[in-house]
Design a protein around this motif. Sequence first.
Motif, PDB file in Angstrom:
ATOM      1  N   HIS A 105     -19.836  16.934 -71.480  1.00 29.35           N
ATOM      2  CA  HIS A 105     -20.182  17.772 -72.636  1.00 29.35           C
ATOM      3  C   HIS A 105     -20.004  19.247 -72.330  1.00 29.35           C
ATOM      4  CE1 HIS A 105     -23.908  17.733 -70.230  1.00 29.35           C
ATOM      5  NE2 HIS A 105     -24.141  18.929 -70.743  1.00 29.35           N
ATOM      6  N   HIS A 131     -21.399  23.409 -73.711  1.00 30.58           N
ATOM      7  CA  HIS A 131     -22.638  24.075 -74.162  1.00 30.58           C
ATOM      8  C   HIS A 131     -22.346  25.172 -75.174  1.00 30.58           C
ATOM      9  CE1 HIS A 131     -23.016  22.455 -70.102  1.00 30.58           C
ATOM     10  NE2 HIS A 131     -24.225  22.072 -70.470  1.00 30.58           N
ATOM     11  N   HIS A 159     -19.426  19.764 -68.144  1.00 31.04           N
ATOM     12  CA  HIS A 159     -19.893  18.976 -67.008  1.00 31.04           C
ATOM     13  C   HIS A 159     -20.503  17.659 -67.487  1.00 31.04           C
ATOM     14  CE1 HIS A 159     -24.220  20.950 -66.854  1.00 31.04           C
ATOM     15  NE2 HIS A 159     -23.972  20.368 -67.996  1.00 31.04           N
ATOM     16  N   VAL A 174     -23.886  15.341 -66.175  1.00 35.14           N
ATOM     17  CA  VAL A 174     -25.046  15.443 -65.295  1.00 35.14           C
ATOM     18  C   VAL A 174     -25.754  14.094 -65.286  1.00 35.14           C
ATOM     19  CG1 VAL A 174     -27.119  16.788 -64.815  1.00 35.14           C
ATOM     20  CG2 VAL A 174     -25.241  17.852 -66.006  1.00 35.14           C
ATOM     21  N   TYR A 195     -31.079  28.115 -71.832  1.00 35.55           N
ATOM     22  CA  TYR A 195     -29.796  28.323 -72.496  1.00 35.55           C
ATOM     23  C   TYR A 195     -29.853  29.584 -73.349  1.00 35.55           C
ATOM     24  CZ  TYR A 195     -29.116  23.333 -71.511  1.00 35.55           C
ATOM     25  OH  TYR A 195     -29.010  22.115 -70.899  1.00 35.55           O
TER      26      TYR A 195
END
Length: 206
Positions: free
Chosen positions: A99, A101, A151, A153, A168
């Motif tokens: 995904h 951000h 990335h 996770v 964020y």
Amino acid sequence: MAGLSSLAPVSSSVPNLGRLRQFVADMSDVVDQGDDEAAILAAGKVLLERLIAVDDWLPNEYARPHPERYQQYLLHCDSRERFSVVSFVWGAGQATPIHDHTVWGLVGVLRGAEYVESYRRAPSGFEYSAPPAVLQRGEVDAVSPRIGDVHRVSNGVEGGVSVSIHVYGANIGAVRRATYVPDGTPKPFISGYANTHLPNLWDRSK
Ligand SMILES: [Fe+2]
């Protein structure tokens, strides 16, 4: 009332929310100084390292795993949505899809460990931009469209629960972004949050 605090029972079950309140205040100071992303990430990393150095402040309900999927609990959102603070809780074997951000982000491990796979675009989709790495308890990683934003996770502890604290540069649960299948095809998503109530940082009576 002198001496009251010294008589208070010491209990690990009472979360020290003052630590999170101080982090929120300090992050507000950082974003008040401007939108220089490199400066925010550098200052925010120091603050997040300080926050996760002591594991006595996160209420249990924001550290609870779900049997089927990782959980993303909102802990605080800046009133102008300049930043948000989230706990991610990983049950055994749980992972995100690949995904992005679209905003800056800081990832710090409070409990356990996080396995991080960082990607960059390649002709056939995505390839690793760095060797996969284990982020250990107390360590902080950063993402952003400028320094690498894609990335995957996952829980870095076999058979156990891991908890990480993410910050964020937006109200991340409301951001339109994307997950990706390995060939690079994006799938739009808005993550939302697992919780409907937030920790009360503002009761200063104790
Ligand atoms: Fe992420």
